[in-house]
Design an enzyme around this catalytic site. Structure first.
Site, short mmCIF file in Angstrom:
data_model
loop_
_atom_site.label_atom_id
_atom_site.label_comp_id
_atom_site.label_asym_id
_atom_site.label_seq_id
_atom_site.Cartn_x
_atom_site.Cartn_y
_atom_site.Cartn_z
N ASP A 173 36.49 42.45 53.62
CA ASP A 173 36.55 43.12 52.32
C ASP A 173 37.11 44.50 52.55
O ASP A 173 36.82 45.13 53.57
CB ASP A 173 35.13 43.20 51.70
CG ASP A 173 35.18 43.53 50.21
OD1 ASP A 173 35.68 44.62 49.85
OD2 ASP A 173 34.73 42.70 49.41
N CYS A 201 38.76 37.82 46.38
CA CYS A 201 39.14 39.22 46.10
C CYS A 201 40.03 39.23 44.86
O CYS A 201 40.57 38.21 44.46
CB CYS A 201 39.86 39.82 47.30
SG CYS A 201 41.35 38.94 47.75
N PRO A 202 40.17 40.40 44.23
CA PRO A 202 41.02 40.45 43.03
C PRO A 202 42.50 40.40 43.40
O PRO A 202 42.87 40.67 44.55
CB PRO A 202 40.67 41.82 42.42
CG PRO A 202 40.12 42.62 43.54
CD PRO A 202 39.55 41.69 44.55
N SER A 229 40.19 32.35 42.95
CA SER A 229 40.27 33.74 42.50
C SER A 229 41.47 33.94 41.56
O SER A 229 41.32 33.90 40.34
CB SER A 229 40.31 34.68 43.69
OG SER A 229 40.00 35.97 43.27
N ARG A 230 42.64 34.17 42.13
CA ARG A 230 43.85 34.27 41.31
C ARG A 230 45.00 33.64 42.09
O ARG A 230 45.11 33.81 43.32
CB ARG A 230 44.20 35.74 41.01
CG ARG A 230 43.34 36.39 39.93
CD ARG A 230 43.61 35.79 38.54
NE ARG A 230 42.79 36.41 37.49
CZ ARG A 230 41.59 35.99 37.11
NH1 ARG A 230 41.05 34.92 37.67
NH2 ARG A 230 40.93 36.59 36.15
N ASP A 254 41.82 26.21 42.29
CA ASP A 254 41.44 26.30 40.87
C ASP A 254 42.42 27.19 40.12
O ASP A 254 42.33 27.30 38.91
CB ASP A 254 40.01 26.86 40.75
CG ASP A 254 39.51 26.80 39.31
OD1 ASP A 254 39.62 25.72 38.69
OD2 ASP A 254 39.04 27.84 38.78
N GLU A 259 50.49 29.48 36.89
CA GLU A 259 49.65 28.64 36.02
C GLU A 259 49.78 28.96 34.53
O GLU A 259 49.44 28.13 33.68
CB GLU A 259 48.17 28.79 36.42
CG GLU A 259 47.55 30.13 36.04
CD GLU A 259 46.07 30.24 36.41
OE1 GLU A 259 45.71 29.90 37.55
OE2 GLU A 259 45.29 30.68 35.55
N HIS A 291 41.85 26.13 36.46
CA HIS A 291 41.12 27.38 36.21
C HIS A 291 39.81 27.08 35.48
O HIS A 291 39.52 27.62 34.41
CB HIS A 291 41.99 28.36 35.41
CG HIS A 291 41.66 29.80 35.71
ND1 HIS A 291 42.61 30.74 36.01
CD2 HIS A 291 40.47 30.45 35.78
CE1 HIS A 291 42.03 31.90 36.23
NE2 HIS A 291 40.72 31.75 36.10
P1 NAD Z 1 33.94 41.65 42.43
O1 NAD Z 1 34.65 42.85 41.90
O2 NAD Z 1 32.45 41.56 42.35
O3 NAD Z 1 34.35 41.42 43.96
C1 NAD Z 1 35.67 41.56 44.44
C2 NAD Z 1 35.59 42.01 45.88
O4 NAD Z 1 36.91 42.07 46.40
C3 NAD Z 1 34.97 43.41 46.05
O5 NAD Z 1 33.95 43.38 47.01
C4 NAD Z 1 36.15 44.26 46.47
O6 NAD Z 1 35.76 45.32 47.34
C5 NAD Z 1 37.00 43.24 47.18
N1 NAD Z 1 38.38 43.68 47.33
C6 NAD Z 1 39.09 44.53 46.56
N2 NAD Z 1 40.33 44.71 47.06
C7 NAD Z 1 40.39 43.97 48.18
C8 NAD Z 1 41.39 43.75 49.15
N3 NAD Z 1 42.60 44.35 49.07
N4 NAD Z 1 41.12 42.92 50.18
C9 NAD Z 1 39.91 42.33 50.29
N5 NAD Z 1 38.90 42.50 49.41
C10 NAD Z 1 39.14 43.30 48.36
O7 NAD Z 1 34.61 40.40 41.69
P2 NAD Z 1 34.02 38.94 41.53
O8 NAD Z 1 33.21 38.87 40.28
O9 NAD Z 1 33.40 38.51 42.81
O10 NAD Z 1 35.37 38.12 41.24
C11 NAD Z 1 36.34 37.96 42.25
C12 NAD Z 1 37.60 37.39 41.64
O11 NAD Z 1 37.34 36.05 41.18
C13 NAD Z 1 38.08 38.13 40.37
O12 NAD Z 1 38.97 39.18 40.72
C14 NAD Z 1 38.79 37.06 39.60
O13 NAD Z 1 40.17 37.14 39.87
C15 NAD Z 1 38.25 35.74 40.15
N6 NAD Z 1 37.54 34.92 39.14
C16 NAD Z 1 37.96 33.64 38.95
C17 NAD Z 1 37.31 32.84 38.03
C18 NAD Z 1 37.71 31.40 37.80
O14 NAD Z 1 37.31 30.80 36.80
N7 NAD Z 1 38.48 30.78 38.69
C19 NAD Z 1 36.25 33.36 37.29
C20 NAD Z 1 35.85 34.68 37.53
C21 NAD Z 1 36.50 35.46 38.46
#
Ligand code: NAD
Length: 344
Positions: A173, A201-202, A229-230, A254, A259, A291
């Site tokens: 992270d 991660c985002p 994630s994305r 997912d 997409e 998704h």
């Molecule tokens: P969160 O903000 O709680 O956690 C994200 C983590 O990524 C944090 O700990 C942050 O420090 C870390 N991070 C930031 N930049 C980084 C980098 N360059 N390298 C590594 N780590 C890094 O978010 P979350 O609630 O855990 O959600 C994570 C991701 O899941 C979201 O960004 C979203 O894109 C995705 N998501 C997908 C769905 C789905 O239906 N598929 C639903 C919700 C969220």
């Protein structure tokens, strides 16, 4: 308060209609996604409510501002589709930071188990009364190493699930959580030493194509990659090459980088123009869901409640605790005292 609600699906409408009266918000539901051509639908509205594949780039934000729209209420956690920097001073943007990290983490685990135990194949076979086990050999998760990239809310929930299976965890992270009982490593070490890699991660400029051909080349042979994630965290063409060369053992997706024009819609009976997703789906060791990871009753109810709370708080106080910071991209934890517009 009236909000134009873009990219409406029946399950969205049901959960938001349930809470509309309680919060005094009128939602005008549109099936179309927000983009420069549909921004006009929000004329006369106080705000817009959008999801992951709507577009709020510079042009759309300028158009919304011109129409008098004051707020963009994201009904999701990720906000890579909104130019928050450009929104500063024009339109307030807030999101739903957490609605059920468990929904997404459990979906990641479901994809992993389905894939490595060939459940998707077995399901189809037994429905056709084919009880052969040929080609269904999987592997144990116990003792395997999973690399988790991003240890926020969803990453943590996924780590807990993996610990339950007796797996070894490597974590990476950008902002490690000192309180988390996990071994943090350098990204390269994680990529080189994991049997399974799960992305949490985002998506931003730093993480775009985090998994590219170089990363794939340095992975273990037979690695399983999970992305809930994305999509653009993975270079989809590099992934395809990695699968064709047998380097990647399985991919559980997912999300997909292209997409936006495909997911959430029914294209059965149509010709898919995107050769990459079509080829990926044709692979026996690739599972694609559309998704869907967020889609649980608990998450839908939480999304509707938090979105409505954000809207009410914003119109009452001029800001919302879940407002995005237009400089650092975080929320209240950016040190702005809950007023991200003041972070400058
Ligand atoms: P969160 O903000 O709680 O956690 C994200 C983590 O990524 C944090 O700990 C942050 O420090 C870390 N991070 C930031 N930049 C980084 C980098 N360059 N390298 C590594 N780590 C890094 O978010 P979350 O609630 O855990 O959600 C994570 C991701 O899941 C979201 O960004 C979203 O894109 C995705 N998501 C997908 C769905 C789905 O239906 N598929 C639903 C919700 C969220």
């Amino acid at each position: 308060m009236t909000f134009a609600f873009y990219d409406t699906k029946p399950y969205d409408r049901e959960s938001f209609e349930k809470i509309s009266e309680k919060y005094g918000i009128t939602f005008k539901f549109f099936a179309d996604k927000l983009n420069i051509n549909t921004a006009e639908f929000s004329r006369g509205c106080d705000g817009v409510c959008i999801f992951v594949n709507d577009t709020a780039d510079k042009a759309v934000i300028d158009k919304l501002y011109e129409l008098g729209v004051k707020a963009i209420a994201l009904r999701c956690a990720g906000y890579n589709n909104v130019d928050v920097h450009h929104a500063f001073g024009k339109i307030h943007v807030f999101h739903v930071p957490a609605y059920s990290p468990h929904a997404v983490a459990e979906h990641a685990a479901a994809l992993l188990l389905t894939s490595i135990r060939r459940i998707h194949k077995a399901y189809i076979r037994t429905r056709d009364f084919n009880f052969s086990l040929e080609g269904l050999t999987g592997f144990d998760l116990f003792g395997k190493t999973v690399g988790v990239i991003g240890t926020g809310r969803i990453g943590k929930a996924f780590i807990n699930i993996c610990k339950g299976f007796g797996m070894n965890i490597l974590a990476y992270d950008k902002f490690p959580d000192a309180g988390l009982d996990v071994k943090y490593t350098e990204l390269n070490f994680l990529i080189e030493n994991s049997d399974i890699i799960s992305l949490h991660c985002p998506l931003n400029n730093e993480t775009h194509h985090l998994i590219n051909s170089d990363a794939i080349n340095s992975m273990k042979k037979g690695v399983v990659i999970i992305n809930t994630s994305r999509g653009a965290l993975i270079d989809a063409n590099a992934l395809l090459e990695g699968i064709k060369s047998r380097k990647i053992g399985a991919a559980c997706l997912d999300v997909y980088e292209e997409e936006a024009d495909i997911f959430f819609e029914n294209f059965s009976g149509h010709i898919i123009d995107d050769d990459t997703i079509a080829r990926l789906i044709s692979m026996p060791n690739v599972i694609v869901t559309s998704h869907q990871a967020f889609l649980t009753n608990e998450a839908l109810d939480n999304i509707a409640e938090t979105t409505a709370e954000n809207i009410c708080e914003f119109f009452k106080n001029g800001y919302s605790k879940n407002e995005l910071c237009y400089r650092c991209g975080k929320t209240a934890d950016c040190g702005s005292g809950g007023r991200p517009q003041k972070c400058f």
